[in-house]
Design an enzyme around this catalytic site. Structure first.
Site, mmCIF file in Angstrom:
data_model
loop_
_atom_site.group_PDB
_atom_site.id
_atom_site.type_symbol
_atom_site.label_atom_id
_atom_site.label_comp_id
_atom_site.label_asym_id
_atom_site.label_seq_id
_atom_site.Cartn_x
_atom_site.Cartn_y
_atom_site.Cartn_z
ATOM 1 N N TYR A 1 39.244 43.704 40.968
ATOM 2 C CA TYR A 1 38.935 42.375 40.415
ATOM 3 C C TYR A 1 38.408 42.512 38.988
ATOM 4 O O TYR A 1 38.865 41.819 38.068
ATOM 5 C CB TYR A 1 37.897 41.676 41.307
ATOM 6 C CG TYR A 1 37.246 40.468 40.666
ATOM 7 C CD1 TYR A 1 37.913 39.249 40.573
ATOM 8 C CD2 TYR A 1 35.947 40.543 40.140
ATOM 9 C CE1 TYR A 1 37.308 38.147 39.987
ATOM 10 C CE2 TYR A 1 35.344 39.436 39.555
ATOM 11 C CZ TYR A 1 36.020 38.244 39.480
ATOM 12 O OH TYR A 1 35.431 37.154 38.893
HETATM 13 P P1 NAD Z 1 36.830 29.264 42.766
HETATM 14 O O1 NAD Z 1 37.803 30.045 43.560
HETATM 15 O O2 NAD Z 1 35.911 28.335 43.494
HETATM 16 O O3 NAD Z 1 37.614 28.432 41.649
HETATM 17 C C1 NAD Z 1 38.796 28.904 41.025
HETATM 18 C C2 NAD Z 1 39.864 27.814 41.159
HETATM 19 O O4 NAD Z 1 41.037 28.221 40.424
HETATM 20 C C3 NAD Z 1 40.329 27.570 42.599
HETATM 21 O O5 NAD Z 1 40.118 26.212 42.962
HETATM 22 C C4 NAD Z 1 41.807 27.946 42.608
HETATM 23 O O6 NAD Z 1 42.577 27.115 43.469
HETATM 24 C C5 NAD Z 1 42.178 27.778 41.143
HETATM 25 N N1 NAD Z 1 43.317 28.602 40.703
HETATM 26 C C6 NAD Z 1 43.465 29.936 40.855
HETATM 27 N N2 NAD Z 1 44.617 30.354 40.308
HETATM 28 C C7 NAD Z 1 45.215 29.248 39.779
HETATM 29 C C8 NAD Z 1 46.440 29.022 39.077
HETATM 30 N N3 NAD Z 1 47.306 30.014 38.810
HETATM 31 N N4 NAD Z 1 46.734 27.763 38.682
HETATM 32 C C9 NAD Z 1 45.891 26.737 38.949
HETATM 33 N N5 NAD Z 1 44.716 26.889 39.613
HETATM 34 C C10 NAD Z 1 44.387 28.124 40.020
HETATM 35 O O7 NAD Z 1 35.983 30.317 41.914
HETATM 36 P P2 NAD Z 1 34.637 30.147 41.052
HETATM 37 O O8 NAD Z 1 33.567 30.900 41.723
HETATM 38 O O9 NAD Z 1 34.441 28.715 40.701
HETATM 39 O O10 NAD Z 1 35.035 30.958 39.740
HETATM 40 C C11 NAD Z 1 35.604 30.320 38.606
HETATM 41 C C12 NAD Z 1 35.925 31.380 37.555
HETATM 42 O O11 NAD Z 1 34.743 32.048 37.155
HETATM 43 C C13 NAD Z 1 36.896 32.456 38.048
HETATM 44 O O12 NAD Z 1 37.783 32.757 36.986
HETATM 45 C C14 NAD Z 1 35.988 33.646 38.327
HETATM 46 O O13 NAD Z 1 36.655 34.870 38.167
HETATM 47 C C15 NAD Z 1 34.906 33.446 37.286
HETATM 48 N N6 NAD Z 1 33.619 34.031 37.661
HETATM 49 C C16 NAD Z 1 32.951 33.538 38.750
HETATM 50 C C17 NAD Z 1 31.709 34.069 39.081
HETATM 51 C C18 NAD Z 1 30.914 33.566 40.251
HETATM 52 O O14 NAD Z 1 29.863 34.137 40.527
HETATM 53 N N7 NAD Z 1 31.366 32.507 40.942
HETATM 54 C C19 NAD Z 1 31.165 35.096 38.297
HETATM 55 C C20 NAD Z 1 31.891 35.591 37.229
HETATM 56 C C21 NAD Z 1 33.109 35.030 36.896
HETATM 57 C C1 UGA Z 2 30.159 37.447 42.224
HETATM 58 C C2 UGA Z 2 31.488 36.678 42.352
HETATM 59 O O1 UGA Z 2 31.923 36.640 43.701
HETATM 60 C C3 UGA Z 2 32.574 37.257 41.511
HETATM 61 O O2 UGA Z 2 33.680 36.368 41.512
HETATM 62 C C4 UGA Z 2 32.029 37.423 40.142
HETATM 63 O O3 UGA Z 2 32.950 37.810 39.224
HETATM 64 C C5 UGA Z 2 30.823 38.340 40.143
HETATM 65 O O4 UGA Z 2 29.822 37.672 40.903
HETATM 66 C C6 UGA Z 2 30.277 38.579 38.768
HETATM 67 O O5 UGA Z 2 29.089 38.429 38.521
HETATM 68 O O6 UGA Z 2 31.067 38.948 37.911
HETATM 69 P P1 UGA Z 2 28.990 39.317 43.666
HETATM 70 O O7 UGA Z 2 27.930 39.775 42.732
HETATM 71 O O8 UGA Z 2 29.531 40.299 44.634
HETATM 72 O O9 UGA Z 2 30.265 38.710 42.897
HETATM 73 O O10 UGA Z 2 28.386 38.015 44.374
HETATM 74 P P2 UGA Z 2 27.982 37.685 45.879
HETATM 75 O O11 UGA Z 2 29.177 37.558 46.743
HETATM 76 O O12 UGA Z 2 27.083 36.512 45.823
HETATM 77 O O13 UGA Z 2 27.186 38.977 46.367
HETATM 78 C C7 UGA Z 2 25.912 39.321 45.848
HETATM 79 C C8 UGA Z 2 25.414 40.544 46.554
HETATM 80 O O14 UGA Z 2 25.202 40.242 47.935
HETATM 81 C C9 UGA Z 2 26.391 41.717 46.517
HETATM 82 O O15 UGA Z 2 25.676 42.901 46.275
HETATM 83 C C10 UGA Z 2 26.988 41.782 47.923
HETATM 84 O O16 UGA Z 2 27.269 43.075 48.351
HETATM 85 C C11 UGA Z 2 25.872 41.194 48.742
HETATM 86 N N1 UGA Z 2 26.391 40.496 49.956
HETATM 87 C C12 UGA Z 2 27.238 39.450 49.839
HETATM 88 C C13 UGA Z 2 25.986 40.910 51.203
HETATM 89 O O17 UGA Z 2 25.203 41.877 51.334
HETATM 90 N N2 UGA Z 2 26.428 40.245 52.299
HETATM 91 C C14 UGA Z 2 27.284 39.182 52.213
HETATM 92 O O18 UGA Z 2 27.661 38.600 53.259
HETATM 93 C C15 UGA Z 2 27.695 38.768 50.942
#
Ligand code: NAD
Ligand code: UGA
Length: 317
Positions: A151
Site C-alpha cells: 500500500y
Molecule cells: P475510503 O475507502 O473511505 O474512501 C476512498 C473512496 O475512494 C471510496 O469511497 C472508494 O469507493 C473511492 N474510490 C476508490 N477508487 C476509485 C476510483 N478509481 N474511482 C472513483 N472512486 C474511487 O478511504 P479514506 O480512509 O477516506 O481515505 C481517503 C484517502 O486518504 C485515500 O486515498 C487513502 O489512501 C488516504 N489516506 C487515508 C488515511 C486514513 O487514515 N484514513 C491515511 C493516509 C492516507
Molecule cells: C491507516 C490507514 O488505514 C491507511 O489507509 C493510511 O494510509 C495509514 O493510516 C497512514 O497513516 O498512512 P493504520 O495506521 O494501520 O493505517 O491505521 P489503523 O487501521 O487505525 O491501525 C492503527 C494501529 O492499530 C495499527 O498499528 C494496527 O496494527 C492496530 N490495529 C488495528 C489492531 O491492533 N487491531 C485492529 O483490529 C486494527
C-alpha cells in the site's frame, strides 16, 4: 468556487464535501463505490451530506474510465481522496487494486488536470505509510521514504507522479501525507471504529502484536482543514507536507482512553503482528505550519469522545 472531490463517498471524502458546502463551494463528488468495505456505509455517507442549495452533485463513476476532460473542464480545485486504502490487505492478489486505484487512476487524473485551465490547486491525499519504519522521529518530509507495505509503495508512487506533473507541467499540486485519520465515519476496517464497536457489542478486540506500536493519530476535521488551507495557498507546485495530529500514542494507550470514555473494561486479545504494519509513525509538522499556518485543533481524548458518540449512534441497536 467549483471543487471536485474524488472519493466523495469515503470516510475523508464525504467529511470534506460537507465542509466545502458549508464554506459555499459548488462541489462535484466522484466515487465508484468500491467494495473494499460495505457499500451501504458509503451510501450512508452520501446521505448525510446536506444539499439544500443543490450545490452538490454526485458522479458515480470510476476515475479510470470516466470522461475526465468534461468533468474537470471548469474545476478550480481538485481534492483527490479516491484510492484503495488499508495497509494490511495490500499483499498478494489484492495488490492489483492498489496499483489500479492508487497509481493508474491518479496518473489519469493528472493527465486530465493538464488541460484544466481554471485549476488553482490539486491536493493529493498521500500517506504516512510512505515512510515505513522511519530513521528519525518526528519524521520530516525530507527524510527518505521507504515504505514497508505494498500500500505504502502505491501511495508513494502516486505521490511521485504528482511531483513529476507539478514539475514538468506546472500543475499546482500539493501532496498531504495524512497520519492515521480517525473520527466519526472512520472506515470499519480501521482500529478505532473496530475498538469502539467492540465496546458496544462487548465482543473481543484483536490487537496485532503487543500493542506498543505508536501512531500519530489525526482527527478528520484537522485533515479537512489542511486540505482547505493548502487549496487556498499560492505556493510553488509540488509541495509535500505531513499532516499529523501530534498524539504520539501507542495502541495500548488508546485502549486505556477508550475504557475511560466508555466506562467499561475492554475484552482484549493479543495476536500475531501483521507484516507491513510499521512500529511507529510520528510526523514533524513544522513545514505545513510555517507555510500555510496549519496546526491540529483536536487532541486524542476529545477526538475519541466524538468518535465514540458517533459509534453509539450507528452501532448501538
Ligand atoms: P475510503 O475507502 O473511505 O474512501 C476512498 C473512496 O475512494 C471510496 O469511497 C472508494 O469507493 C473511492 N474510490 C476508490 N477508487 C476509485 C476510483 N478509481 N474511482 C472513483 N472512486 C474511487 O478511504 P479514506 O480512509 O477516506 O481515505 C481517503 C484517502 O486518504 C485515500 O486515498 C487513502 O489512501 C488516504 N489516506 C487515508 C488515511 C486514513 O487514515 N484514513 C491515511 C493516509 C492516507
Ligand atoms: C491507516 C490507514 O488505514 C491507511 O489507509 C493510511 O494510509 C495509514 O493510516 C497512514 O497513516 O498512512 P493504520 O495506521 O494501520 O493505517 O491505521 P489503523 O487501521 O487505525 O491501525 C492503527 C494501529 O492499530 C495499527 O498499528 C494496527 O496494527 C492496530 N490495529 C488495528 C489492531 O491492533 N487491531 C485492529 O483490529 C486494527
Amino acid at each position: 468556487m467549483k471543487a471536485i472531490v474524488t472519493g466523495a463517498a469515503g470516510f475523508i471524502g464525504h467529511t470534506l464535501v460537507k465542509r466545502l458546502l458549508d464554506e459555499g463551494y459548488e462541489v462535484v463528488g466522484v466515487d465508484c463505490f468500491t467494495d473494499y468495505y460495505n457499500i451501504d456505509i458509503k451510501r450512508r455517507n452520501i446521505d448525510t451530506i446536506p444539499n439544500q442549495n443543490n450545490n452538490f452533485t454526485l458522479v458515480e463513476a470510476d476515475l479510470r474510465t470516466v470522461d475526465l476532460g468534461a468533468l474537470l473542464s471548469d474545476a478550480e480545485v481538485i481534492f483527490h481522496q479516491a484510492g484503495q486504502p488499508g495497509v494490511r490487505k495490500s499483499w498478494g492478489n489484492d495488490f492489483l487494486h492498489y496499483t489500479e486505484m492508487n497509481i493508474n487512476a491518479t496518473q489519469r487524473l493528472l493527465e486530465a488536470a493538464r488541460a484544466a485551465k481554471n485549476l488553482k490547486r490539486l491536493v493529493y491525499a498521500s500517506s504516512s505509510s510512505v515512510y515505513g519504519d522511519a530513521e528519525t522521529y518526528p519524521t520530516k518530509e525530507t527524510d527518505l521514504p521507504r515504505p514497508v507495505s505494498p500500500y505504502g509503495v502505491s501511495k508513494l508512487a502516486a505521490e511521485h507522479l504528482c511531483s513529476l506533473y507539478a514539475k514538468n507541467f506546472g500543475i499546482p499540486i500539493t501532496s498531504l501525507r495524512y497520519f492515521t485519520v480517525y473520527g466519526p465515519s472512520q472506515r470499519p476496517d480501521m482500529a478505532f471504529t473496530r475498538f469502539l464497536r467492540a465496546a458496544i457489542d462487548r465482543s473481543s478486540i484483536s490487537i496485532f502484536g503487543d500493542g506498543t506500536q505508536v501512531r500519530d493519530f489525526t482527527y478528520v476535521d484537522d485533515i479537512v482543514n489542511a486540505n482547505l488551507m493548502c487549496s487556498q495557498s499560492t505556493e510553488a507546485p509540488g509541495s509535500i507536507y505531513n499532516v499529523a495530529g501530534g498524539s504520539n500514542a501507542s495502541v495500548n494507550d488508546v485502549l486505556k482512553v477508550i475504557e475511560e470514555i466508555t466506562g467499561s473494561p475492554l475484552n482484549v486479545e493479543y495476536v500475531t503482528s501483521v507484516v507491513g504494519d510499521v512500529k511507529r509513525t510520528g510526523g514533524d509538522i513544522t513545514s505545513i505550519s510555517s507555510s500555510v499556518g496549519w496546526e491540529p485543533n483536536v487532541n486524542l481524548r476529545s477526538g475519541l469522545e466524538r468518535h465514540w458518540e458517533w459509534a453509539q449512534s450507528v452501532y448501538r441497536a
